[in-house]
Design a protein around this motif. Structure first.
Motif, mmCIF file in Angstrom:
data_model
loop_
_atom_site.group_PDB
_atom_site.id
_atom_site.type_symbol
_atom_site.label_atom_id
_atom_site.label_comp_id
_atom_site.label_asym_id
_atom_site.label_seq_id
_atom_site.Cartn_x
_atom_site.Cartn_y
_atom_site.Cartn_z
ATOM 1 N N ASP A 104 -4.082 -8.346 -57.578
ATOM 2 C CA ASP A 104 -2.713 -8.776 -56.944
ATOM 3 C C ASP A 104 -2.559 -7.920 -55.678
ATOM 4 O O ASP A 104 -2.282 -6.720 -55.728
ATOM 5 C CB ASP A 104 -1.557 -8.797 -57.967
ATOM 6 C CG ASP A 104 -0.120 -8.898 -57.000
ATOM 7 O OD1 ASP A 104 -0.408 -9.810 -56.168
ATOM 8 O OD2 ASP A 104 0.655 -8.662 -57.767
ATOM 9 N N ASP A 105 -2.748 -8.641 -54.567
ATOM 10 C CA ASP A 105 -2.723 -7.673 -53.190
ATOM 11 C C ASP A 105 -1.401 -8.028 -52.387
ATOM 12 O O ASP A 105 -1.101 -7.594 -51.363
ATOM 13 C CB ASP A 105 -4.004 -8.227 -52.271
ATOM 14 C CG ASP A 105 -3.984 -9.598 -51.791
ATOM 15 O OD1 ASP A 105 -2.925 -10.156 -52.248
ATOM 16 O OD2 ASP A 105 -4.907 -10.139 -51.105
ATOM 17 N N ASN A 106 -0.428 -8.642 -53.249
ATOM 18 C CA ASN A 106 0.974 -8.620 -52.821
ATOM 19 C C ASN A 106 0.847 -9.674 -51.326
ATOM 20 O O ASN A 106 1.985 -9.509 -50.697
ATOM 21 C CB ASN A 106 1.599 -7.275 -52.299
ATOM 22 C CG ASN A 106 2.257 -6.702 -53.575
ATOM 23 O OD1 ASN A 106 1.880 -7.185 -54.779
ATOM 24 N ND2 ASN A 106 2.646 -5.454 -53.516
ATOM 25 N N THR A 107 0.046 -10.319 -51.151
ATOM 26 C CA THR A 107 0.182 -11.061 -49.847
ATOM 27 C C THR A 107 0.596 -12.606 -50.135
ATOM 28 O O THR A 107 0.986 -13.206 -49.183
ATOM 29 C CB THR A 107 -1.229 -11.080 -49.148
ATOM 30 O OG1 THR A 107 -2.157 -11.687 -50.062
ATOM 31 C CG2 THR A 107 -1.586 -9.842 -48.623
ATOM 32 N N GLN A 108 0.666 -13.021 -51.474
ATOM 33 C CA GLN A 108 0.908 -14.339 -51.566
ATOM 34 C C GLN A 108 2.130 -14.483 -52.856
ATOM 35 O O GLN A 108 2.024 -13.293 -53.464
ATOM 36 C CB GLN A 108 -0.296 -15.111 -52.212
ATOM 37 C CG GLN A 108 -1.232 -15.585 -50.965
ATOM 38 C CD GLN A 108 -2.391 -16.245 -51.504
ATOM 39 O OE1 GLN A 108 -2.418 -16.605 -52.561
ATOM 40 N NE2 GLN A 108 -3.507 -16.421 -50.352
ATOM 41 N N THR A 109 2.744 -15.474 -52.818
ATOM 42 C CA THR A 109 3.509 -15.628 -54.117
ATOM 43 C C THR A 109 2.608 -15.520 -55.338
ATOM 44 O O THR A 109 1.756 -16.288 -55.465
ATOM 45 C CB THR A 109 4.286 -17.010 -53.938
ATOM 46 O OG1 THR A 109 5.285 -17.017 -52.821
ATOM 47 C CG2 THR A 109 5.300 -17.113 -55.061
ATOM 48 N N LEU A 110 3.193 -14.808 -56.235
ATOM 49 C CA LEU A 110 2.419 -14.740 -57.472
ATOM 50 C C LEU A 110 2.621 -15.752 -58.686
ATOM 51 O O LEU A 110 3.951 -15.989 -58.821
ATOM 52 C CB LEU A 110 2.686 -13.334 -58.096
ATOM 53 C CG LEU A 110 1.873 -12.879 -59.439
ATOM 54 C CD1 LEU A 110 0.380 -12.665 -58.728
ATOM 55 C CD2 LEU A 110 2.499 -11.578 -60.038
ATOM 56 N N LYS A 111 1.634 -16.577 -58.939
ATOM 57 C CA LYS A 111 1.981 -17.560 -60.076
ATOM 58 C C LYS A 111 2.059 -16.754 -61.356
ATOM 59 O O LYS A 111 0.917 -16.336 -61.773
ATOM 60 C CB LYS A 111 1.140 -18.820 -59.852
ATOM 61 C CG LYS A 111 1.189 -19.459 -58.343
ATOM 62 C CD LYS A 111 0.385 -20.812 -58.272
ATOM 63 C CE LYS A 111 -0.809 -20.555 -57.979
ATOM 64 N NZ LYS A 111 -1.842 -21.483 -57.824
#
Lengths: 209, 360
Positions: A104-111
């Protein structure tokens, strides 16, 4: 008469044994039949088996005076009940799990796929993380494998299911164990009886340690 | 006539009579109030579930979610002045359990003004008498927000810790205190203090004695003394053990400062009476007054101790197209003179339960 809601299944059977060792036995409960309610008038106790996630509802609404359910249920549904004791059994943990190669690189909304929507929302809002919640009712582990979600928030006991599906625990959220809960109104009118049961159970918990 | 009233309607009647005897005046409020009043005090209303709409002049109004705020707004100030009012109103809020809007029937009273110990005693006594009017099997539990806040002050100033510790007190979860203290680095002595505090509840004399033995702070001792004075007064009327002290009653510390109390009835699974001292709320609303009051959620008493009637009517009177109206009229009047309820029908209704059937 104290009404006790027990969670159906292995945990409930363990809990019943603890109650029986405290002197609140009800032999008819061990009979192999489809009955759901068991009473021992002499001991002043009535047990009933309910779905584990429903125990807190029976207790909150006063159909049961006391009951036993997991901390996960208490944190998910936040019922207005007293949580009197940690029984120290049914131990497991609430965790975030995902595919071994997921980062999880925190760049996208996490599903996030989960049965525990409120717990997941609270956990990620505490981290200010933007998430997309996918509510599932079972077989949660399949979600990241089929790319339905990035991670899952679920109960992990031994971790075997995760391993077998090439998943791993990414973060631990909180430890879980079974708790003795009581209806607030029942506690006012059956204080001594409920306190007595809780005191006996404390001894059992010490033995479990 | 009173026999035809529903149980909760009879209760409301007896409560009104009780409050009038103590000189409380009826208070009637508008169905709609300006939203501003509620928006500033959202937490007091337990969340922000206020139903709003725009009136014909474009002003934002709210369907009344509460009565107390309106009473405070209209309270008169002055040395020695006391506003004593009672109300019976329907309010509209989000229900805690279902998270849906709900109509809640509330009957309660407020005493706002230059208050002294007697006023608090009077309001708590009326709360007790209100529960008595509903059932013999009740419990009135009293807590003190000052005791709770001074205890927490002595343990930690960390707001997150205080919130979590309050949750433990609310749930009587002694077992959670240890883990919480480890998480926030609270020492053993303070952990024990909190853990012991959770075990203190029950009959006032023994609870006060336990509190007096706890060496917490000057404020804690002061609030304990305040609670002792009130419970001593209350205990002169109560020998039944129905008044108890329990600190698991926790209300918002931003609004409530002194005593808070809850009422329970045997057979009702949740708390039916909520009350307390809310000087902080008054201060926030710019009033230099003190206030104490309570409300009974009468909707929770629907069907309480009430047996379902076996019949809807005593007599089902069946007539045909050929029956003259005067015959029907005379027959109904004859039956009513015998104190029987009558439903005149041409055929038997599918959902009507009747004791006796008469065909004319």
């Amino acid at each position: 008469m104290i009404n006790v809601a027990l969670p159906k299944g292995r945990l409930g059977e363990k809990v019943y044994k603890m109650f029986a060792l405290c002197g609140y036995d009800c032999p008819s409960i061990l009979e192999n039949n489809r009955k759901l309610i068991f009473e021992n008038e002499e001991k002043g106790v009535r047990y009933f088996w309910v779905k584990p996630s429903d125990v807190s509802i029976y207790v909150e609404r006063g159909a049961a005076d006391i009951g036993v359910c997991g901390k996960d249920i208490l944190l998910e549904y936040e019922p207005d009940v007293y949580e009197l004791l940690d029984l120290n059994i049914g131990k497991c943990r609430m965790a975030v799990a995902g595919k071994k190669d997921f980062y999880d690189d925190n760049t996208q909304t996490l599903k996030v796929a989960t049965k525990f929507v409120n717990i997941a929302k609270k956990y990620y809002s505490g981290k200010c993380r933007d998430i997309d919640i996918i509510k599932l009712n079972g077989s949660i582990e399949i979600a990241p494998i089929l790319s339905l979600s990035d991670v899952i928030v679920d109960i992990v006991e031994t971790g075997t299911t995760l391993k077998e599906n090439n998943l791993e625990v990414k973060e631990e959220i909180f430890p879980i164990s079974a708790r003795l809960i009581a209806n607030k109104s029942s506690f006012k009118f059956k204080t001594k009886e409920i306190e007595k049961i809780a005191e006996f159970l404390v001894e059992q918990v010490k033995d479990n340690d | 006539m009173i026999n035809y009233l529903k149980n909760e309607e009879k209760i409301i009647l007896s409560l009104r009579s009780l409050y009038s005897k103590y000189g409380y005046l009826p208070y009637k409020m508008n169905k709609f109030e300006e939203y501003d009043l509620y928006a500033k005090n959202k937490e007091f209303l337990i969340g922000d579930g206020v139903i709003t709409f725009t009136d014909t002049h474009g002003k934002l109004l709210a369907l009344k979610p509460d009565v107390t705020l309106s009473i405070i707004k209209n309270a008169t100030e002055g040395k020695g002045t006391k506003n004593k009012v009672y109300y019976s109103e329907n309010v509209y809020r989000i229900s805690g359990k279902t998270r849906e809007y709900k109509e809640i029937m509330q009957t309660g009273l407020e005493c706002v003004g230059d208050l002294d110990l007697y006023d608090t005693y009077e309001v708590v006594t009326l709360a007790k008498k209100s529960l008595e009017a509903v059932s013999e099997s009740y419990v009135l539990e009293i807590s003190h927000m000052g005791i709770l806040s001074s205890l927490l002050d002595s343990v930690s100033a960390n707001e997150e810790y205080r919130q979590e510790a309050l949750e433990c007190i609310k749930k009587k979860s002694k077992h959670e205190i240890k883990a919480l203290s480890q998480k926030y680095g609270i020492n053993e002595a303070k952990t024990k203090l909190l853990s012991d505090f959770i075990s203190i509840y029950g009959e006032p004399v023994s609870v006060i004695s336990s509190l007096e033995k706890m060496n917490v702070s000057e404020d804690f001792a002061l609030y304990t003394k305040e609670l002792k004075e009130l419970t001593s007064l209350l205990m002169t009327d109560d020998k039944t053990g129905k008044i108890r002290l329990d600190f698991s009653i926790v209300n918002d510390m931003n609004y409530y400062n002194g005593i808070v109390f809850n009422g329970f009835l045997s057979g009702v699974s949740e708390c039916v009476l909520f009350g307390g001292r809310y000087d902080k709320l008054l201060k926030k609303m710019g009033k230099g007054l003190a206030g104490v009051g309570f409300a009974i959620y009468t909707d929770l008493l629907e069907g309480f101790h009430e047996k379902q009637n076996a019949y809807d009517v005593d007599v089902l009177l069946l007539y045909s197209d050929k029956t003259a109206p005067s015959v029907i009229k005379n027959e109904i009047e004859r039956l009513q003179k015998e104190n029987k309820s009558v439903s005149a029908q041409k055929s038997i209704p599918s959902k009507l339960r009747y004791k006796e059937k008469i065909e004319i």
